[in-house]
Design an enzyme around this catalytic site. Sequence first.
Site, PDB file in Angstrom:
ATOM      1  N   GLU A   1     -21.785  10.749  55.209  1.00 54.45           N
ATOM      2  CA  GLU A   1     -21.908   9.308  55.483  1.00 54.45           C
ATOM      3  C   GLU A   1     -22.324   8.523  54.244  1.00 54.45           C
ATOM      4  O   GLU A   1     -23.165   7.634  54.301  1.00 54.45           O
ATOM      5  CB  GLU A   1     -22.858   9.071  56.670  1.00 54.45           C
TER       6      GLU A   1
HETATM    7  C1  LIG Z   1     -20.917  19.136  57.642  1.00 54.48           C
HETATM    8  C2  LIG Z   1     -20.003  18.039  57.237  1.00 54.48           C
HETATM    9  C3  LIG Z   1     -19.600  17.098  58.170  1.00 54.48           C
HETATM   10  C4  LIG Z   1     -18.707  16.091  57.808  1.00 54.48           C
HETATM   11  N1  LIG Z   1     -18.223  15.245  58.775  1.00 54.48           N
HETATM   12  C5  LIG Z   1     -17.210  14.392  58.459  1.00 54.48           C
HETATM   13  C6  LIG Z   1     -16.545  13.634  59.469  1.00 54.48           C
HETATM   14  O1  LIG Z   1     -16.875  13.718  60.651  1.00 54.48           O
HETATM   15  N2  LIG Z   1     -15.525  12.834  59.099  1.00 54.48           N
HETATM   16  C7  LIG Z   1     -15.123  12.712  57.806  1.00 54.48           C
HETATM   17  O2  LIG Z   1     -14.186  11.969  57.536  1.00 54.48           O
HETATM   18  N3  LIG Z   1     -15.743  13.407  56.816  1.00 54.48           N
HETATM   19  C8  LIG Z   1     -16.754  14.255  57.122  1.00 54.48           C
HETATM   20  N4  LIG Z   1     -17.363  14.994  56.139  1.00 54.48           N
HETATM   21  C9  LIG Z   1     -16.999  14.770  54.750  1.00 54.48           C
HETATM   22  C10 LIG Z   1     -18.090  14.073  53.966  1.00 54.48           C
HETATM   23  O3  LIG Z   1     -18.183  12.741  54.362  1.00 54.48           O
HETATM   24  C11 LIG Z   1     -17.778  14.278  52.492  1.00 54.48           C
HETATM   25  O4  LIG Z   1     -18.184  15.582  52.166  1.00 54.48           O
HETATM   26  C12 LIG Z   1     -18.431  13.262  51.596  1.00 54.48           C
HETATM   27  O5  LIG Z   1     -17.831  12.015  51.756  1.00 54.48           O
HETATM   28  C13 LIG Z   1     -18.338  13.634  50.133  1.00 54.48           C
HETATM   29  O6  LIG Z   1     -17.025  13.909  49.800  1.00 54.48           O
HETATM   30  P1  LIG Z   1     -16.663  15.265  49.029  1.00 54.48           P
HETATM   31  O7  LIG Z   1     -17.395  16.370  49.668  1.00 54.48           O
HETATM   32  O8  LIG Z   1     -15.209  15.396  48.916  1.00 54.48           O
HETATM   33  O9  LIG Z   1     -17.306  15.052  47.617  1.00 54.48           O
HETATM   34  P2  LIG Z   1     -16.637  14.384  46.325  1.00 54.48           P
HETATM   35  O10 LIG Z   1     -16.224  12.990  46.626  1.00 54.48           O
HETATM   36  O11 LIG Z   1     -15.631  15.299  45.752  1.00 54.48           O
HETATM   37  O12 LIG Z   1     -17.899  14.319  45.380  1.00 54.48           O
HETATM   38  C14 LIG Z   1     -18.479  15.484  44.808  1.00 54.48           C
HETATM   39  C15 LIG Z   1     -19.783  15.070  44.126  1.00 54.48           C
HETATM   40  O13 LIG Z   1     -19.511  14.054  43.152  1.00 54.48           O
HETATM   41  C16 LIG Z   1     -20.247  12.875  43.440  1.00 54.48           C
HETATM   42  N5  LIG Z   1     -19.408  11.723  43.129  1.00 54.48           N
HETATM   43  C17 LIG Z   1     -18.186  11.426  43.602  1.00 54.48           C
HETATM   44  N6  LIG Z   1     -17.747  10.269  43.078  1.00 54.48           N
HETATM   45  C18 LIG Z   1     -18.707   9.835  42.225  1.00 54.48           C
HETATM   46  C19 LIG Z   1     -18.847   8.693  41.388  1.00 54.48           C
HETATM   47  N7  LIG Z   1     -17.918   7.758  41.292  1.00 54.48           N
HETATM   48  N8  LIG Z   1     -19.979   8.563  40.678  1.00 54.48           N
HETATM   49  C20 LIG Z   1     -20.962   9.480  40.760  1.00 54.48           C
HETATM   50  N9  LIG Z   1     -20.892  10.582  41.531  1.00 54.48           N
HETATM   51  C21 LIG Z   1     -19.774  10.755  42.259  1.00 54.48           C
HETATM   52  C22 LIG Z   1     -20.560  12.968  44.931  1.00 54.48           C
HETATM   53  O14 LIG Z   1     -21.694  12.221  45.294  1.00 54.48           O
HETATM   54  C23 LIG Z   1     -20.786  14.455  45.092  1.00 54.48           C
HETATM   55  O15 LIG Z   1     -22.077  14.780  44.678  1.00 54.48           O
HETATM   56  C24 LIG Z   1     -18.251  15.998  56.474  1.00 54.48           C
HETATM   57  C25 LIG Z   1     -18.686  16.935  55.534  1.00 54.48           C
HETATM   58  C26 LIG Z   1     -19.515  17.957  55.902  1.00 54.48           C
HETATM   59  C27 LIG Z   1     -19.896  18.992  54.879  1.00 54.48           C
END
Ligand SMILES: Cc1cc2nc3c(=O)[nH]c(=O)nc-3n(C[C@H](O)[C@H](O)[C@H](O)COP(=O)(O)OP(=O)(O)OC[C@H]3O[C@@H](n4cnc5c(N)ncnc54)[C@H](O)[C@@H]3O)c2cc1C
Length: 623
Positions: free
Chosen positions: A430
């Site tokens: 979130e």
């Molecule tokens: C248990 C669980 C439940 C979830 N439930 C849902 C759901 O119901 N629906 C849904 O749609 N998604 C869901 N998600 C997805 C979740 O919202 C994402 O994991 C989250 O948005 C982060 O995306 P990512 O993991 O791809 O990380 P990425 O976007 O790949 O980021 C990786 C890291 O880089 C950092 N980062 C990325 N961009 C930047 C930037 N511009 N500047 C600085 N730092 C940055 C991030 O903060 C993170 O630390 C869920 C994930 C999990 C693990």
Amino acid sequence: MTEPGPRNSSVSRDEAMAVAEAARESEWEHPSFAAELFMGRFRPDLIFPYPLQNDADKKIGDEFLGRLELFLREHLDPDEVDRTHEIPVETIKGLAELGCFAMKIPKSYGGLGLSQVNYNRAVALVASYCGSTAVWLSAHQSIGVPQPLKLFGTEAQKKKYFPLFAKGFISAFALTEPDVGSDPARMATTATPNEDKSEWTINGDKLWCTNGPVADLIAVMARTPDRIVGGKARRQITAFIVERDRPGIEVIHRCEFMGLNGIQNGLLRFTNVKVPAENILWEEGKGLKLALVTLNTGRLTLPAACVGMAKQCLHWVREWSNERVQWGAPIGRHESIAQKIGWMASTTFAMEAVTYYASALADRGDADIRLEAALAKMFCSEAAWRIADETVQIRGGRGYETSRSLRARGEKAIPAERALRDARINTIIEGSSEIMRLFIAREAVDPHMRLAGDIFKPGVSLSEKFRMAGRAARFYTTWYPALWVHTAWPPKYMATAGPLAKHLRFAHRQTRKLARTIFHAMARFGPSLEKHQAVLNRIVDIGSELFAISAAVSYARAMVEKNPKDKTPIDLADLFCRQSRRRVRALGCAIWCHDDARTYRLARNVLDGKMAWLEAGAIGETP
Ligand SMILES: Cc1cc2nc3c(=O)[nH]c(=O)nc-3n(C[C@H](O)[C@H](O)[C@H](O)COP(=O)(O)OP(=O)(O)OC[C@H]3O[C@@H](n4cnc5c(N)ncnc54)[C@H](O)[C@@H]3O)c2cc1C
């Protein structure tokens, strides 16, 4: 200092930013304590008196929470959920019968019609007991179909779907994809209209969709045909309500995590899934904005869950620190442990203060809480993780042992390690902490960008630049000097905050300093400030502390006014403020005195493999 993404990225950084900006809510219709704070205007009138829950609403909440607690104790074993990775179907049925999947559905549609405060109290209660069950409920109601339907649904959509939730229908929210995390511009799932746009066909994969494998309805975000704006193609994302029994939806994989073992979370595949146009939520192209607006209040459930968890940890720690005797005294009497307990209690108090302040405002509807909700999410998720970590530490070896193992050898089954595992996700979902800081920073600098930001943009005519510069000069010649005028002398705020007045005076002074710092940072870095994330992060963290100080003081005052015999809220707020003030000062010093550039350079060298020798001795890739 962020640089463009990898070369193979199909979406440039500018395109990604354009998509995010288009979805951003740019107007402020209602006041916001936090937004004012970043502009150097300390507004106690927006946070005092603390919006305590009124008696009638509290009674509704107390009655429901009483039934819910009884049900949980009798029908849910969180350790079994953790072990088996399943919440029994009967338990889910029982929760549905209690109305747990319709807590926020208006009564007129068969729901419980709980206020945001009562809904958050309910999720906090469940989270204190079983993190997985709390996530089932909140993924469904905070981000799943009910919340956007409530905000943006047509009357026909509400009539069709709301009553189903009262019967126990479960929903999910599908935004994330294997290649789409924080940056939705790269969305690959498409929704293609037929000729008369009466039907849309969805194709694509959605990752980590909580409740996805069991949901009856899914809010799906998909890329729809580009719109031409100013001669340029602009990416469009649209939200659809998708009924799970439509042909073409498959659960490819149920994901497993370090914690929250009982959640149903999966990789879903949509292959030629037909959805009627009447299932579009809000309007074509408004999907991302819908997700962001939904999260403004939806996001509040997560800090509430963190509060529930923190309270539970405090309870375990209090019992254990009295009971466990080492070196001739209960461990709670040893200074190191006592320090942790004091920090945990005062921080839990502040977490509760910020969360329920923003929740009450969401119910009142007369304030803009997008910044407060984001600050609460960031502050509470980071604090809850530390609290769970300290709980494990205070429990010693027993903190690392599973509750099943503890029970098997005749000890009290305290699941501290499960709490730690469950708490970890909260800084990622979130809106990750990093994205929350960027979001808050964007809003913090927005008034300045509006005034002067376009001056640096290419393509702006010279006359327009002069006009903007004139407007900015008129504003800054009065605004900036006023930030140096020190008006927060004693006895200011004595009537408002009594013994805590000094903390409000500190927040008042630091608010002005914060606004000056933002101005100085903009003057120094210009438009490239957005790339200096480390500087922006400190600015946001100072704002977060000042918000928490103000909320904690207001909360303590309201509690003591209600029950004058108990002065402990003052002690809790006082300690929180003292610790927070120390953090603010350290952050303030670090704004201009840091190793950011050096650290960034070193990180680049690490990324380029120049220090790969440091990894020698580790096995590396797992097969
Ligand atoms: C248990 C669980 C439940 C979830 N439930 C849902 C759901 O119901 N629906 C849904 O749609 N998604 C869901 N998600 C997805 C979740 O919202 C994402 O994991 C989250 O948005 C982060 O995306 P990512 O993991 O791809 O990380 P990425 O976007 O790949 O980021 C990786 C890291 O880089 C950092 N980062 C990325 N961009 C930047 C930037 N511009 N500047 C600085 N730092 C940055 C991030 O903060 C993170 O630390 C869920 C994930 C999990 C693990």
